[in-house]
Design a protein around this motif. Structure first.
Motif, short mmCIF file in Angstrom:
data_model
loop_
_atom_site.label_atom_id
_atom_site.label_comp_id
_atom_site.label_asym_id
_atom_site.label_seq_id
_atom_site.Cartn_x
_atom_site.Cartn_y
_atom_site.Cartn_z
N ASP A 116 2.98 16.14 43.04
CA ASP A 116 2.06 16.27 41.91
C ASP A 116 2.84 16.44 40.60
OD1 ASP A 116 -0.03 16.11 43.68
OD2 ASP A 116 -0.21 18.28 43.91
N LEU A 117 3.91 17.24 40.64
CA LEU A 117 4.72 17.44 39.43
C LEU A 117 5.40 16.14 39.02
CD1 LEU A 117 5.97 19.27 37.28
CD2 LEU A 117 7.77 19.85 38.92
N ASN A 118 5.96 15.41 39.99
CA ASN A 118 6.61 14.14 39.69
C ASN A 118 5.62 13.13 39.13
OD1 ASN A 118 9.17 14.98 40.47
ND2 ASN A 118 8.85 14.39 42.61
N THR A 119 4.37 13.21 39.58
CA THR A 119 3.34 12.32 39.04
C THR A 119 3.14 12.56 37.56
OG1 THR A 119 2.21 12.25 41.18
CG2 THR A 119 0.94 11.61 39.24
N GLN A 120 3.09 13.83 37.16
CA GLN A 120 2.93 14.16 35.75
C GLN A 120 4.15 13.71 34.94
OE1 GLN A 120 0.10 15.35 34.37
NE2 GLN A 120 -0.75 15.13 36.44
N ILE A 121 5.34 13.83 35.54
CA ILE A 121 6.56 13.39 34.85
C ILE A 121 6.53 11.87 34.63
CG2 ILE A 121 9.07 13.17 35.07
CD1 ILE A 121 9.04 15.85 36.54
N LYS A 122 6.06 11.15 35.64
CA LYS A 122 5.95 9.70 35.50
C LYS A 122 4.91 9.32 34.45
CE LYS A 122 9.09 8.47 38.34
NZ LYS A 122 10.33 7.83 37.79
N VAL A 123 3.88 10.14 34.30
CA VAL A 123 2.91 9.90 33.23
C VAL A 123 3.59 10.00 31.87
CG1 VAL A 123 0.83 10.80 32.11
CG2 VAL A 123 0.92 10.60 34.59
N ILE A 124 4.45 11.03 31.71
CA ILE A 124 5.17 11.19 30.45
C ILE A 124 6.09 10.00 30.21
CG2 ILE A 124 6.76 12.68 29.16
CD1 ILE A 124 5.77 15.04 30.80
N GLU A 125 6.66 9.44 31.27
CA GLU A 125 7.57 8.30 31.15
C GLU A 125 6.84 6.96 31.09
OE1 GLU A 125 10.00 8.69 34.57
OE2 GLU A 125 11.29 10.25 33.72
N SER A 126 5.54 6.95 31.19
CA SER A 126 4.78 5.71 31.32
C SER A 126 4.82 4.88 30.04
CB SER A 126 3.33 6.03 31.68
OG SER A 126 2.71 6.74 30.62
N ALA A 127 4.59 3.57 30.23
CA ALA A 127 4.55 2.66 29.09
C ALA A 127 3.37 2.95 28.18
CB ALA A 127 4.49 1.21 29.60
N THR A 128 2.31 3.53 28.74
CA THR A 128 1.14 3.86 27.92
C THR A 128 1.51 4.87 26.84
OG1 THR A 128 -0.34 3.43 29.79
CG2 THR A 128 -1.20 4.78 27.98
N LEU A 129 2.21 5.94 27.21
CA LEU A 129 2.62 6.93 26.22
C LEU A 129 3.59 6.33 25.22
CD1 LEU A 129 1.11 9.05 27.89
CD2 LEU A 129 3.06 10.57 27.58
N ILE A 130 4.50 5.49 25.68
CA ILE A 130 5.44 4.84 24.75
C ILE A 130 4.68 4.01 23.74
CG2 ILE A 130 7.32 3.16 24.59
CD1 ILE A 130 8.25 4.10 27.33
#
Length: 745
Positions: A116-130
């Motif tokens: 679950d924590l890694n999922t949130q980290i991947k959200v931060i790294e996602s192209a959407t946020l960029i």
């Protein structure tokens, strides 16, 4: 001379001379350095001092490489653009914050595991946020951001790639805190972009939650409307049934009878439910067995405390066996014991599962019997009240369904109200811990000046040392005592310094003229070395050869003969190099008659002998170049000539051709008492010298050792510091006469 005697002489020459003379010279000592290290590789070992000499000789290689590498790192460090890094930290919460803790959330955002924590980290790294961060860089901020990259272009794709490349998401170990760092040449912009990332992460989660809540509210409202319609239909149906059958007071008339019926019906329903539950478990077990599936996959079996304990023990045994397999084989006692324990646990698990299956079957049979009994009781009660219940049964069914659906409606309505209320709350599953602040102007993350200069210093020094050793490795010429003794395999018995600015004929007679005191002393040392051992001391006939032409074998022959002659011995030199004779040139003599004429029988020794060339020194030249030197040297006449000279002279020195070119020296070798091997400093290859020396050593004639000729005094300190040192120069000074003659060194 017998073979045994020759072998003994060879061993003495190789061992004794090397120990008493050659071992005192400094030189390289690592076995196999620059060579295969076949011959004599075990005789000499290199020391730390030898490796330091390698570096000392090639110090300028090290200095140049070091300066190039260090200068490159310095230029790179000073010319590289400064990069600043700013970091913002965000804490991810295990549960969403809500003002109504008792209300169940529609969307589950709880952090329960590392996934679950890694999922949130991947959200931060996602192209959407960029992309959203890129959309927020507008106007002046965009100009400042793109200023360092003007040469790269300013399209949207480049913007997003730049943001992605310079952003770092770093989870803090053993915490739910995540650091978002950004690097940029502008320290203010680095802090701004880092803050934009954490803000967009919180906004992204809020948008997702709001969308999910709105969708949930709409779905629940639709479900409420459908359920309300169903309840209304059942209410109308119940009312129509009452009116049709005129049963408005039916409940009052059958209170007593229906009470009994209700009790019987209730018991029958409970029995049916119990039977259905038992039958479901029984069918599941049957299905799993037909499909050969593990019965522990059934929740009602796996949840049994006994099964859980046995499975835990079985897993522990598996882990134990896996660990033991890394250390032992299958027949090891520990492995056998662990396997037996595993099988025992497995058998107990199977027995426990079988027991539970039997229990399920027993419960099913009991439920079936109980259900049948309750059904019979209900039928009996119905038979008694058949007339009254004929209408009441359908009425009860309609009423019961109505009540059930109405209860469901109330639950859905309550859930819809809760969802509607919570959808308006600003709930977050994360919060900002630290905002990013601009880094100090004098503390950029790149370039790291101390690190770069340190790497340049260490790298330059390391590459310089490596290059120096590489140059030493590929240099396979003979130049040190190790090369002579450890590789070539001959004891080093003499070292002759290099002579500069002197005619060849003058060099050949340098002992007689005393033109160079160091060279003259070197031949005196060689003379003393030869007189230390009985073999060389008593040898009347000595052969001199080398590996290749130009190694000074003639020079060594003449000057060594002059040294013996100066000590009162009667000496003769024979030029047996019938291919390229050189003795007459070195001594400025005519070469009209000589060895060829004596061996051919056209002249006598008295006719070809050049007497008193120097005091106590006679010379026999070659008499020209022979058309067939091998035939001349193999003739009986040469053997007779040498035997005659042995009787007339104290020492007979024979100059022969190089061994690598021809085999003339090997033909003469059986006629002499020993041989000398001339090696020119830093000229001949190790393999060639070793090959030539091996030919000499194979013969049953002692080899007295090698003479290293032409030592360059400029580098002598690298190899022979103990022999040629500046502090020794006073011993070569010959004081002039008191009448004012010039001092000679």
């Amino acid at each position: 001379m017998s073979k045994e005697t020759g072998d003994k002489h060879t061993q003495q020459a190789s061992g004794s001379y090397g120990y008493s003379y050659g071992g005192s010279y400094a030189g390289y000592s690592a076995v196999g350095y620059g060579d295969s290290g076949e011959a004599g590789a075990g005789q000499v070992q290199r020391t730390l001092q030898d490796y330091l000499l390698i570096l000392r000789e090639r110090i300028w290689y090290i200095v140049v490489v070091f300066l190039v590498v260090f200068s490159s790192s310095l230029v790179y460090t000073l010319s590289e653009t400064k990069i600043y890094q700013s970091s913002a930290t965000v804490q991810i919460l295990r549960r969403d914050t809500t003002p109504m803790p008792g209300v169940q959330q529609v969307v589950d955002n709880d952090i329960r595991s590392a996934e679950d924590l890694n999922t949130q980290i991947k959200v931060i790294e996602s192209a959407t946020l960029i992309r959203r961060v890129g959309e927020r860089l507008k106007g002046e901020d965009l100009k400042v951001f793109m200023a360092p990259y003007e040469k790269e272009g300013k399209d949207a794709t480049f913007l997003l790639e730049t943001i992605s490349k310079n952003r770092k998401v770093i989870p803090q170990r053993l915490t739910l805190v995540v650091t978002v760092a950004y690097q940029h040449p502008d320290r203010m912009m680095a802090a701004k972009v880092a803050n934009l990332f954490v803000e967009e992460y919180l906004n992204h989660n809020q948008r997702l939650r709001s969308a999910d809540m709105s969708r949930a509210v709409d779905e629940l409202q639709g479900t409420v409307d459908d359920q309300r319609k169903k309840v209304d239909q059942l209410a109308q149906k119940l009312q129509a049934y009452k009116e049709k059958n005129k049963t408005v007071s039916l409940d009052q008339r059958k209170d007593i009878v229906s009470e009994s019926l209700k009790l019987a019906n209730l018991e029958a329903q409970k029995a049916a439910v119990a039977l259905q539950s038992a039958e479901t478990r029984r069918n599941q077990i049957k299905e799993y067995r037909e499909k050969n599936l593990e019965l522990t996959g059934l929740s009602f079996i796996a949840s049994q405390r006994l099964i859980e304990g046995l499975e835990a023990q079985l897993a522990a045994r598996k882990i134990e066996i896996a660990k033991l397999k890394e250390r032992y084989r299958e027949r090891h006692p520990d492995m056998i014991a662990a396997t037996k324990s595993f099988d025992q646990n497995k058998l107990e698990l199977e027995k426990a599962i079988a027991s539970i299956c039997d229990q399920v079957e027993s419960e099913y049979q009991s439920a079936l019997r109980y259900f049948q009994a309750r059904a019979q009781e209900l039928e009996k009660q119905k038979a008694e009240t058949l007339e009254l219940d004929r209408i009441g049964v359908e009425y009860s069914q309609i009423e019961r369904e109505y009540l059930t659906q109405n209860q469901i409606l109330q639950g859905i309505v309550a859930r819809s109200r809760e969802t509607t209320m919570t959808s308006g709350f600003a709930v977050q599953n994360a919060r900002i811990v630290d905002q990013a602040v601009p880094a100090a102007e004098n503390k950029p993350i790149s370039p790291n000046v101390p690190l770069n200069l340190g790497l340049g210093l260490v790298g330059g020094l390391g590459l310089g040392l490596a290059f120096a050793f590489f140059v030493a490795f590929i240099d396979d010429r003979v130049k040190s005592s190790y090369d002579v003794e450890g590789v070539v395999g001959l004891p080093l018995i003499g070292i002759i310094p290099q002579i500069k600015r002197m005619e060849p004929a003058d060099r050949a007679q340098i002992v007689a003229t005393n033109a160079d005191r160091q060279v003259a002393e070197a031949f005196l040392t060689l003379h003393s070395s030869l007189r230390l051992k009985d073999e060389s001391k008593n040898a009347k006939c000595i052969l001199t050869t080398s590996t290749i032409p130009g190694e000074g074998k003639t020079f060594v022959t003449i000057n060594l003969a002059l040294t013996f002659a100066s000590h009162g011995e009667k000496v003769v030199i024979i030029d047996c190099d019938l291919r390229k004779p050189n003795i007459h040139k070195s001594l400025r003599l005519e070469n009209l008659k000589g060895v060829i004429d004596v061996v051919g029988g056209t002249a006598t020794l008295e006719e070809v002998m050049l007497r008193n060339v120097h005091p106590n020194l006679d010379v026999i030249t070659s008499g020209g170049r022979a058309k067939n030197p091998t035939q001349v040297l193999n003739s009986k006449g040469l053997e007779v000539m040498i035997a005659d000279l042995r009787k007339r002279y104290d020492r007979v020195f024979i100059d022969t051709p190089p061994l690598a070119a021809v085999s003339d020296a090997l033909i003469i070798l059986p006629l002499v008492d020993g041989s000398l091997f001339s090696i020119f400093f830093n000229k001949v290859r190790r393999k060639a010298a070793r090959f030539a020396a091996a030919k000499l050593m194979e013969a049953n004639v002692p080899n007295f050792g090698a003479v290293l000729n032409g030592l360059n005094l400029a580098v002598s300190g690298y190899y022979y510091a103990q022999y040629y040192d500046k502090s020794y120069k006073d011993y070569y000074v010959v004081m002039a006469k008191k009448d004012g003659d010039e001092v000679e060194k």
